[in-house]
Design an enzyme around this catalytic site. Structure first.
Site, PDB file in Angstrom:
ATOM      1  N   TYR A   1     -64.005 -17.701  -0.138  1.00 14.70           N
ATOM      2  CA  TYR A   1     -64.050 -16.264  -0.428  1.00 14.70           C
ATOM      3  C   TYR A   1     -63.301 -15.960  -1.719  1.00 14.70           C
ATOM      4  CZ  TYR A   1     -63.393 -11.226   0.138  1.00 14.70           C
ATOM      5  OH  TYR A   1     -63.385  -9.867  -0.057  1.00 14.70           O
TER       6      TYR A   1
ATOM      7  N   SER B   1     -61.854  -8.238  -5.079  1.00  8.50           N
ATOM      8  CA  SER B   1     -60.813  -8.312  -4.050  1.00  8.50           C
ATOM      9  C   SER B   1     -59.517  -8.788  -4.665  1.00  8.50           C
ATOM     10  CB  SER B   1     -61.232  -9.276  -2.937  1.00  8.50           C
ATOM     11  OG  SER B   1     -60.150  -9.525  -2.049  1.00  8.50           O
TER      12      SER B   1
END
Length: 237
Positions: free
Chosen positions: A146, A132
């Protein structure tokens, strides 16, 4: 299109979203494709029937299941790890078990899958992990855990690229920005916020991410390894 007609590929987390787009792209390019799924049985079976691929139910949070699935495939040419979890919220109140499960799926599973694949992988193989852009930029509150999991993949890729380089096996991370999936729909409540950070103000499509995966798995990318490939519309620019 890339000619994968002689290639054997496994996609971990392939029933929906980016994973399903990668399954469709690789199968469409001629690869023999197997993919895993956790709970989306109907979607997985429909995708398998539509693409001629093989669907395998497996929990990416279970290390032994991950290792067993990869080992059972034998000598792979391509491994793509797309399985992922997203837990957002105040670090002081997030459920610790949920955070640990996310770490299991987002960090431990890619590492153990890559290592197990390399045991039998043919020389010149490809290992690709979907990370990501939040590994490089976390512009809002609540994303620390995250972002931790996605930035960990960077060190993993650099290290495994060294470990497997003598065999011509490449290890790369694709870092999407906002992408239109069930987890992050283009018309979702955070879309306008995310587009505000972007130069190209729209979500990516799964097909765009799959196109980059196909390039990295193809013959022209044989010298590209240990690298992060950000595809984010300028989110991190």
């Amino acid at each position: 299109m890339t000619d994968f007609s002689s290639k054997k590929a496994l996609i971990l987390g392939g029933s929906r979203g980016i994973g399903a787009a990668i399954v469709r792209r690789f199968a469409g390019d001629g690869a023999q494709v197997a993919f895993t799924y956790a709970g989306s049985h109907d979607a997985a079976q429909a995708l398998a029937a539509d693409t001629g691929s093989t669907a395998i139910q497996s929990d990416a949070a279970d290390r032994q299941q991950v290792i067993d699935v990869v080992a059972a495939q034998g000598a792979l040419d391509i491994l793509v790890v797309n399985a992922g979890a997203l837990v957002l919220g105040d670090a002081l109140s997030l459920d610790a078990d949920a955070v640990d499960r996310m770490i299991d799926i987002n960090v431990r599973a890619p590492y153990h899958a890559a290592v197990e694949a390399a045991r039998q992988m043919r020389d010149g193989g490809r290992i690709i992990v979907i990370g990501s852009v939040n590994a490089d930029r976390m512009p809002f509150e609540g994303g620390a855990a995250y972002a931790l999991t996605k930035s960990a993949l960077q060190g993993m890729a650099r290290g495994l690229a060294r470990d497997f380089g003598a065999r011509g096996i490449t290890v790369n991370i694709i870092q999407p920005g906002p992408t239109n999936t069930d987890m992050n729909p283009a018309d979702g409540p955070m879309a306008s916020l995310m587009h505000g950070f972007m130069a190209i103000k729209r979500h990516a499509t799964g097909e765009e991410i799959a196109g980059l995966a196909a390039y990295l798995a193809g013959p022209e990318a044989g010298i590209i390894t240990g690298a992060m490939h950000t595809i984010d519309g300028g989110f991190g620019a």
